[in-house]
Design a protein around this motif. Sequence first.
Motif, short mmCIF file in Angstrom:
data_model
loop_
_atom_site.label_atom_id
_atom_site.label_comp_id
_atom_site.label_asym_id
_atom_site.label_seq_id
_atom_site.Cartn_x
_atom_site.Cartn_y
_atom_site.Cartn_z
N GLU A 29 0.80 -1.21 -0.08
CA GLU A 29 0.22 0.03 0.12
C GLU A 29 0.73 1.27 0.02
N ILE A 30 2.03 1.23 0.48
CA ILE A 30 3.12 2.48 0.80
C ILE A 30 4.02 2.33 -0.35
N PHE A 31 4.61 1.19 -0.66
CA PHE A 31 5.57 1.24 -1.54
C PHE A 31 5.21 0.83 -2.82
N GLY A 32 3.81 0.34 -3.09
CA GLY A 32 3.49 0.01 -4.16
C GLY A 32 3.96 -1.21 -4.76
N GLY A 33 4.57 -2.17 -3.88
CA GLY A 33 4.55 -3.69 -4.37
C GLY A 33 3.35 -4.53 -4.68
N LYS A 34 3.56 -5.61 -5.18
CA LYS A 34 2.28 -6.57 -5.48
C LYS A 34 2.56 -8.09 -4.89
N ILE A 35 1.67 -8.22 -4.14
CA ILE A 35 1.63 -9.89 -3.91
C ILE A 35 1.57 -10.65 -4.97
N ALA A 36 2.73 -11.49 -5.06
CA ALA A 36 2.67 -12.48 -6.02
C ALA A 36 2.11 -13.86 -5.66
N ASP A 37 2.46 -14.11 -4.61
CA ASP A 37 1.73 -15.47 -4.27
C ASP A 37 1.86 -15.68 -2.59
N TYR A 38 1.25 -16.56 -1.93
CA TYR A 38 1.40 -17.11 -0.56
C TYR A 38 1.67 -18.25 -0.36
N VAL A 39 2.46 -18.54 0.81
CA VAL A 39 2.63 -20.01 1.13
C VAL A 39 2.17 -19.97 2.78
N TYR A 99 4.88 -13.64 -0.59
CA TYR A 99 6.03 -13.20 -1.65
C TYR A 99 5.59 -11.77 -2.30
N VAL A 100 6.38 -10.79 -2.26
CA VAL A 100 6.23 -9.50 -2.72
C VAL A 100 6.98 -9.22 -4.10
N ALA A 101 6.34 -8.80 -5.01
CA ALA A 101 7.02 -8.26 -6.29
C ALA A 101 7.27 -6.75 -6.24
N LEU A 102 8.50 -6.37 -6.80
CA LEU A 102 8.72 -4.71 -6.85
C LEU A 102 8.83 -4.58 -8.26
N ASP A 103 9.06 -5.63 -9.16
CA ASP A 103 9.61 -5.17 -10.76
C ASP A 103 9.02 -6.63 -11.25
N ASP A 104 9.55 -7.06 -12.36
CA ASP A 104 8.97 -8.08 -13.24
C ASP A 104 9.57 -9.32 -12.48
N GLU A 105 10.24 -9.42 -11.70
CA GLU A 105 10.85 -10.65 -10.97
C GLU A 105 9.30 -11.26 -10.07
N ARG A 110 11.69 -23.42 -5.52
CA ARG A 110 10.56 -22.89 -4.99
C ARG A 110 9.46 -23.16 -5.73
N PRO A 111 8.27 -23.69 -5.45
CA PRO A 111 7.12 -24.08 -6.33
C PRO A 111 6.41 -22.64 -6.69
N ALA A 112 6.30 -21.73 -5.98
CA ALA A 112 5.46 -20.52 -6.07
C ALA A 112 6.31 -19.87 -7.33
N SER A 113 7.61 -19.37 -7.15
CA SER A 113 8.30 -18.69 -8.28
C SER A 113 9.26 -19.64 -9.32
N GLY A 114 9.37 -20.96 -9.13
CA GLY A 114 10.13 -21.34 -9.89
C GLY A 114 11.56 -21.46 -9.61
N GLU A 115 12.12 -20.48 -8.58
CA GLU A 115 13.35 -20.25 -8.45
C GLU A 115 14.11 -21.56 -7.74
N LEU A 116 15.45 -21.55 -8.37
CA LEU A 116 16.34 -22.44 -7.52
C LEU A 116 16.97 -21.81 -6.26
N PHE A 117 17.21 -22.43 -5.27
CA PHE A 117 17.93 -21.91 -4.14
C PHE A 117 18.87 -22.69 -3.24
N LEU A 118 19.66 -22.13 -2.63
CA LEU A 118 20.54 -22.54 -1.71
C LEU A 118 20.85 -21.33 -0.67
N THR A 119 20.42 -21.84 0.62
CA THR A 119 20.39 -21.10 1.71
C THR A 119 21.44 -21.66 2.73
N PHE A 120 22.21 -20.69 3.25
CA PHE A 120 23.28 -21.28 4.39
C PHE A 120 23.49 -20.24 5.35
#
Length: 289
Positions: free
Chosen positions: A159-169, A174-180, A228-238
């Motif tokens: 509402e303030i920064f103008g992002g868009k909700i992409a998906d919920y888990v 998940y909040v989009a700020l551009d085309d990602e 990630r099923p929602a975004s299709g992103e490959l990820f590795l967190t450490f």
Amino acid sequence: MTTIEKLRYVRLGVEDPAVVGHFATRILGLQRIDAPEGLQMFRSDSRDHTLALFQREGGPGDQTLALEVRSSAALDDLCDRLAASGYQVERGSAEECAARRCRGLAWFTIRDAVRIELVLRPQDSGWRYFGSRDAGITEFFGVAFASTDVEADTALWTEIFGGKIADYVGDAVYVALDDEHHRLAIHPSNRDAILEVQFRVEGLQQLMQNNYFMQSAQVAIVSGPGRRPASGELFLTFKGPDGVLFGFVAEGDRHPFNEDRVPRQFPHANESFCAWGSHSTVPEYSAGL
């Protein structure tokens, strides 16, 4: 249209900046740049810096995410909107602007935990990014938050920064700020913090090379490798040496930001966090296993 041009940097107050700085170069593969005394700064792309480290002070400025705004008018407008929504906004001094290498600065905190800085005309570098090891990094990509009030934080970013909700888990957003698909993730938690700082790498090959590198360097992998099923992103967190998580991501879905797309609701289940079936030791990234 979002009022945020891009994410600019993360500033972290840490227990031992020398140890975390060594991690930033040897493990992450970032490029160290010249910085004022008491501060360590690192590049990951064309931005002047995307990570800064300093001695922890124990206050709300110990974790900071900076956002670039387009103009002085946009900065003034955001400050007014934030103040109207109950946030206490401060303007940065000339010295603070110089330390952050920008021409204008304002900031506020999320529940006295995470500081958000709005920067005007931050510096870019004319020199090509040259990492301290070949991790395949192409950019500072995004941030995940741990949040005690997901609803309020979602309103801030949309509402303030103008992002868009992409998906919920589950209740995570998940909040989009551009085309990602998303640049920000807000996860329900019993604390407020920057949970993970993410850098994009070139692709699957680089992500898996980093996976094996982390194993050989005895770095604790807490999530992934996976997708990630929602975004299709490959990820590795450490795990970094001072509590904050770092991650590499690759690929992922893209959608035109102005596309009228209905957010999907994924269940709060482990398969919603990873399509490959990996389980995370991070409570915010799992369904309780």
